[in-house]
Enzyme design. Structure first.
Site, PDB file in Angstrom:
ATOM      1  N   THR A  12       0.810  -1.230   0.000  1.00  0.00           N
ATOM      2  CA  THR A  12       0.000   0.000   0.000  1.00  0.00           C
ATOM      3  C   THR A  12       0.832   1.263   0.000  1.00  0.00           C
ATOM      4  O   THR A  12       0.483   2.247  -0.658  1.00  0.00           O
ATOM      5  CB  THR A  12      -0.924   0.003   1.239  1.00  0.00           C
ATOM      6  OG1 THR A  12      -1.802  -1.103   1.124  1.00  0.00           O
ATOM      7  CG2 THR A  12      -1.744   1.270   1.321  1.00  0.00           C
ATOM      8  N   ASP A  56       2.121  -6.987  -4.531  1.00  0.00           N
ATOM      9  CA  ASP A  56       1.227  -6.896  -3.381  1.00  0.00           C
ATOM     10  C   ASP A  56       1.699  -8.013  -2.446  1.00  0.00           C
ATOM     11  O   ASP A  56       1.975  -9.130  -2.907  1.00  0.00           O
ATOM     12  CB  ASP A  56      -0.212  -7.162  -3.841  1.00  0.00           C
ATOM     13  CG  ASP A  56      -1.216  -6.963  -2.717  1.00  0.00           C
ATOM     14  OD1 ASP A  56      -2.119  -6.133  -2.878  1.00  0.00           O
ATOM     15  OD2 ASP A  56      -1.117  -7.659  -1.685  1.00  0.00           O
ATOM     16  N   THR A  88       1.441  -4.741   4.191  1.00  0.00           N
ATOM     17  CA  THR A  88       1.224  -5.154   5.586  1.00  0.00           C
ATOM     18  C   THR A  88       0.674  -6.577   5.706  1.00  0.00           C
ATOM     19  O   THR A  88       0.870  -7.222   6.732  1.00  0.00           O
ATOM     20  CB  THR A  88       0.241  -4.194   6.291  1.00  0.00           C
ATOM     21  OG1 THR A  88      -0.988  -4.168   5.557  1.00  0.00           O
ATOM     22  CG2 THR A  88       0.817  -2.803   6.400  1.00  0.00           C
ATOM     23  N   THR A 165       2.446  -9.642  14.651  1.00  0.00           N
ATOM     24  CA  THR A 165       1.288 -10.142  13.912  1.00  0.00           C
ATOM     25  C   THR A 165       0.474  -8.938  13.454  1.00  0.00           C
ATOM     26  O   THR A 165       0.382  -7.950  14.186  1.00  0.00           O
ATOM     27  CB  THR A 165       0.400 -10.984  14.869  1.00  0.00           C
ATOM     28  OG1 THR A 165       1.185 -12.049  15.381  1.00  0.00           O
ATOM     29  CG2 THR A 165      -0.806 -11.557  14.190  1.00  0.00           C
ATOM     30  N   CYS A 278      -4.801 -18.472  20.884  1.00  0.00           N
ATOM     31  CA  CYS A 278      -4.855 -17.206  21.640  1.00  0.00           C
ATOM     32  C   CYS A 278      -3.734 -16.297  21.166  1.00  0.00           C
ATOM     33  O   CYS A 278      -2.641 -16.770  20.861  1.00  0.00           O
ATOM     34  CB  CYS A 278      -4.677 -17.448  23.132  1.00  0.00           C
ATOM     35  SG  CYS A 278      -5.940 -18.504  23.825  1.00  0.00           S
TER      36      CYS A 278
HETATM   37  N1  ASP Z   1      -2.555  -5.810   0.162  1.00  0.00           N
HETATM   38  C1  ASP Z   1      -1.553  -4.900   0.641  1.00  0.00           C
HETATM   39  C2  ASP Z   1      -0.245  -5.661   0.782  1.00  0.00           C
HETATM   40  O1  ASP Z   1      -0.061  -6.352   1.739  1.00  0.00           O
HETATM   41  C3  ASP Z   1      -1.952  -4.292   1.942  1.00  0.00           C
HETATM   42  C4  ASP Z   1      -0.956  -3.348   2.555  1.00  0.00           C
HETATM   43  O2  ASP Z   1       0.108  -3.079   2.064  1.00  0.00           O
HETATM   44  O3  ASP Z   1      -1.273  -2.806   3.609  1.00  0.00           O
HETATM   45  O4  ASP Z   1       0.577  -5.581  -0.097  1.00  0.00           O
END
Ligand code: ASP
Length: 341
Positions: A12, A56, A88, A165, A278
């Protein structure tokens, strides 16, 4: 003057909206420099390199971890620190994998990204990127790097990579390290928790590894799990490792068929690792009969490991062709601060 290499893998932080579909797509690295003029204000030597094409992070694969490890290893001596820009979604997997692949790392590798593209006015990407660069360049009074491990920096927190995480699909506080405290917090100052930082053994030389074996699967236990499904998993060709996501402190239903399948897999040399569903806490299989039965079937303890840390550690150890007993032994030891034994 510190020298930093920024590696842009995609995600992103470097995406913009496709005017036709409205979906976010990767844009060119050149745009990144143009849209973050602040980069020019650092008193560091900053170089850029990128995946071509950027991906991505949902498309992340072990082959890309090898590529990243190689990019870092190839110019390890040339830079004081590395900043990896990454989506992410699978950032915690990449951080975990690199923590094992870059053995005895003596320099910072800071992975970051953002929830909003860097072109957006309210982006969290600039803050994350600029602070990550500062952390990657930070040295102590003796000129030694402060951080010598793979970390994720996100929304003011520096976290051990193999302990993190993704916990939030929307908020800027997208990552947590539930079982290990943050290594630093960035406010007016960047405050490091020096006693929590990972240090490679004294005198140990940096040793990159490039082998991963993905013959592993994650099996999440849930009420109503059917016998034939577990049988189908157990019959998968080439299977070498199973990560069992169990209840609470490492418990599973007391079904003779389940224990029987696990016992047979273990006897066939498949490594079975128990981690908890958990987000916080550790596995203690001897606490209840429902956990003890797993221990007796040959399942090993994954302690307080994240799913990301367990999956990538298994791939890493299996990738080196070690016999199952040796993989089990090493799974029960901390290789890069990923578990508390
Ligand atoms: N789909 C994106 C990725 O992981 C989401 C992000 O970057 O936040 O490349």
């Amino acid at each position: 003057m510190s020298s930093i290499l920024i590696i842009y893998t995609g995600g992103t932080i470097g995406m913009m909206e496709n005017p036709e579909t409205g979906a976010l797509e990767n844009f060119d690295l050149a745009h990144l420099r143009r849209h973050v003029p602040e980069l020019g204000r650092f008193q560091y030597d900053i170089d850029f390199t990128a995946f071509d094409p950027p991906i991505d992070s949902s498309d992340m694969e072990p082959k890309y971890w090898v590529k990243l490890a190689r990019m870092i290893a190839d110019c390890y001596d040339r830079y004081d620190g590395f900043v990896v820009l990454h989506g992410t979604d699978t950032m915690a997997f990449t951080a975990s994998a690199l923590s094992f692949m870059l053995e005895n790392l003596g320099k910072p590798v800071i992975i970051t990204g953002s929830q909003l593209p860097i072109l957006k006015l309210r982006t969290d990407g600039k803050e994350n990127l600029l602070t990550s660069i500062e952390i990657a360049a930070d040295k102590d009074e003796a000129g030694r790097p402060i951080v010598t491990e793979v970390c994720i920096f996100f929304e003011n927190r520096l976290m051990r990579g193999n302990r993190t995480t993704k916990i939030n699909a929307e908020g800027f506080n997208a990552f947590r390290s539930h079982n290990y405290p943050a290594l630093a917090k960035a406010g007016i100052h960047i405050r490091y928790e020096h006693n929590l930082l990972y240090r490679p053994p004294r005198g140990a030389l940096f040793k990159p590894h490039f082998l991963m074996d993905n013959h592993v699967i994650v099996l999440t236990i849930f009420p109503g799990l059917r016998e034939e499904y577990v049988h189908a998993v157990a019959r998968m060709p080439g299977l070498k490792g199973v990560v069992l996501k169990t209840y609470g402190s490492g418990n599973a239903p007391q079904k003779p068929w389940l224990i029987d399948i696990l016992r047979r897999l273990n006897a066939a040399g498949v490594v079975l690792v128990n981690i908890t569903q958990c987000s916080q806490g550790t596995v203690e299989m001897h606490r209840y009969g429902t956990g003890l039965q797993l221990l007796q079937a040959g399942v090993i303890n994954g302690y307080d490991s994240t799913l990301e840390g367990t999956v990538t550690k298994l791939m890493f150890l299996l990738g080196h062709g070690l016999p199952a007993d040796e993989v089990k032994r090493r799974m029960s030891r901390s290789l890069a601060g990923e578990i508390t034994v």
